[in-house]
Design a protein around this motif. Structure first.
Motif, PDB file in Angstrom:
ATOM      1  N   ALA A   8       0.897  -1.276  -0.111  1.00  0.00           N
ATOM      2  CA  ALA A   8       0.079  -0.093  -0.103  1.00  0.00           C
ATOM      3  C   ALA A   8       0.785   1.063   0.081  1.00  0.00           C
ATOM      4  CB  ALA A   8      -1.012   0.082   1.355  1.00  0.00           C
ATOM      5  N   ALA A   9       1.910   1.339   0.927  1.00  0.00           N
ATOM      6  CA  ALA A   9       2.699   2.421   1.033  1.00  0.00           C
ATOM      7  C   ALA A   9       3.370   2.768  -0.151  1.00  0.00           C
ATOM      8  CB  ALA A   9       3.937   2.414   2.018  1.00  0.00           C
ATOM      9  N   THR A  10       4.036   1.610  -1.073  1.00  0.00           N
ATOM     10  CA  THR A  10       4.821   1.644  -2.072  1.00  0.00           C
ATOM     11  C   THR A  10       3.912   2.019  -3.320  1.00  0.00           C
ATOM     12  OG1 THR A  10       6.111  -0.079  -1.456  1.00  0.00           O
ATOM     13  CG2 THR A  10       6.442   0.277  -3.459  1.00  0.00           C
ATOM     14  N   ASN A  11       2.681   1.492  -3.212  1.00  0.00           N
ATOM     15  CA  ASN A  11       1.976   2.091  -4.540  1.00  0.00           C
ATOM     16  C   ASN A  11       1.788   3.812  -4.503  1.00  0.00           C
ATOM     17  OD1 ASN A  11       0.917  -0.304  -5.220  1.00  0.00           O
ATOM     18  ND2 ASN A  11      -0.647  -0.540  -3.814  1.00  0.00           N
ATOM     19  N   TYR A  12       1.621   4.113  -3.393  1.00  0.00           N
ATOM     20  CA  TYR A  12       1.442   5.753  -3.447  1.00  0.00           C
ATOM     21  C   TYR A  12       2.596   6.280  -3.994  1.00  0.00           C
ATOM     22  CZ  TYR A  12       0.999  10.473  -1.660  1.00  0.00           C
ATOM     23  OH  TYR A  12       0.868  11.766  -1.523  1.00  0.00           O
TER      24      TYR A  12
END
Length: 450
Positions: free
Chosen positions: A74-78
């Motif tokens: 999730a964090a990397t997607n952003y």
């Protein structure tokens, strides 16, 4: 800042459209299949590995690998969206594959569950970089007319590979044991993905700039407040909370992956407790993403004709019905039927949500909007691991499934009440926009990076 698109240096023509970019689009479909294969290597084996080799008793402990994966992805997607706007899509894709290389090795030889958690942090980072970037690159290439079809092909390749790999690892695990044989597939996928992305994939940032230069506002004026010069914070707020369609899509994506996390982490344990063999558990673990993957070949294109909103709402409600069948059932045939229905519901939702984000977001900040949406969507893995694990520990697995089914039905209701129809017909020549001037692309760069 000078563009990283090397093709502009050799005066390559840029064109929007699926037919005009068929070779690169097909290559990216293949790359995303390999991305899905990296995820599929865990679907059958890892929940059983935690229970049988590492002796995990609490359901919440067994789901900790999904929690770690979901938070990392999730964090990397952003950040993947922001990085791909700043440095280009291809460098982010290659970086994602580099991060993936040690994952199967860690899973093969992990001496403790902490090593498995570490491997899933790396897998989450890798998936966030690679899958997000292949999504954005396909949206870049096809232009506004065929987004649903493009996302259907992208997600079908990824989740079709998840299904095939889950089936293959189930067979390998039953024949050769839970480790190391099933994870040899991951080594092959990572090697191929890194090689293809490094050598053959081309940058698509110029395509996004071309579409931004020719962007036409909606006739109904819905997006007049969404101009091309939004800050990162404004993109996050609009996508997460303020803009009705974007925020509705974000919450639906979160709940969709919440129930996928439940299926990934608890279904194999539920089926094993009912006496199913590892091979049959592998069939069930593969059936759901197989229907999901193949179905997207149809549903993505249908959303280009029928619209996005009601396909998303109907898909969420069908998923809720399928989940409700699982605790009610007690045999392979009922669970297989539930897996098929769950796959159909997810196929209605998955590419359509991405296409809706592409409909609303301006090309200049679309990658950041996709990144924000995928932050929420894949955060659903973490939420699902927490909710399902805690409820399962307190009340049992079947109660956890009922809880997630209710949340999924409520998510569909939010879409029905809050979301508007995002798809509209683009200009007739939108799919054939071309430019042969690298100087024009450089001139559009400042606007395209905002």
């Amino acid at each position: 800042m000078r563009t990283t698109d090397k093709e502009t240096a050799v005066h390559r023509t840029v064109a929007l459209g699926l037919r005009q970019n068929a070779a690169q689009f097909t290559l990216l479909v293949m790359v995303n299949a390999l991305v899905g294969g990296m995820l599929g290597q865990e679907r059958t084996v890892l929940p059983l590995l935690g229970e049988r080799e590492f002796g995990l008793q609490a359901y919440s402990a067994g789901l900790s690998f999904i929690l770690a994966f979901g938070l990392a992805k999730a964090a990397t997607n952003y950040f993947a969206g922001t990085l791909s706007d700043r440095f280009g899509r291809k460098p982010v894709l290659v970086l994602g594959w580099l991060v993936a290389v040690p994952v199967p090795l860690l899973l093969m030889w992990a001496p403790s569950w902490a090593w498995v958690i570490a491997a899933n942090v790396l897998l989450g980072v890798s998936q966030g970089l690679t899958w997000s970037t292949t999504v954005v690159m396909k949206i870049d290439l096809v232009g506004p007319d065929r987004r649903g079809l493009a996302m259907g092909l992208n997600e079908a390749a990824g989740y079709g590979a998840v299904a095939l790999t889950a089936l293959a690892t189930g067979y390998l695990a039953e024949r050769y044991g839970l480790r190391p044989a099933p994870f040899f597939l991951g080594i092959a996928f990572a090697s191929l993905g890194l090689g293809l992305s490094s050598v053959f994939v081309r940058e698509t940032l110029g395509h996004a700039r071309l579409e931004a230069a020719a962007h036409v506002a909606r006739a109904d004026g819905r997006h007049d407040h969404l101009h091309d010069q939004l800050s990162n914070r404004e993109v996050f707020v609009q996508t997460s909370f303020r803009e009705p369609a974007l925020s509705s899509a974000s919450q639906a994506g979160l709940v969709n992956n919440l129930n996928d996390g439940l299926a990934w982490g608890l279904f194999p344990i539920l089926f094993a407790g009912a006496g199913l063999s590892v091979g049959r558990i592998g069939v069930l673990a593969a059936l759901y993403p197989a229907v999901w993957g193949v179905g997207q070949l149809v549903t993505g294109a249908l959303s280009d004709r029928w619209g996005r909103k009601w396909m998303i709402a109907a898909g969420m409600w069908l998923q809720a019905l399928a989940l409700a069948m699982v605790p009610w059932g007690d045999r392979f045939t009922i669970w297989a039927a539930a897996a098929v229905l769950l796959g159909v519901g997810t196929a209605l939702v998955y590419p359509t949500l991405l296409a809706a984000i592409g409909d609303v977001a301006h090309p200049a900040w679309r990658a950041r909007a996709v990144g924000t949406y995928r932050l929420w969507r894949d955060g659903g893995f973490a939420v699902g691991a927490l909710v399902a694990g805690l409820v399962a520990d307190l009340l049992g697995i079947r109660a956890a499934v009922w809880t997630v089914a209710a949340l999924t039905a409520a998510s569909g209701l939010i879409v029905a009440l809050r979301m508007y129809e995002t798809h509209h017909s683009p200009p007739r020549d939108a799919g054939s926009l071309t430019t042969a001037s690298p100087h024009q692309q450089d001139g559009d760069e400042h606007q395209g990076r905002r």
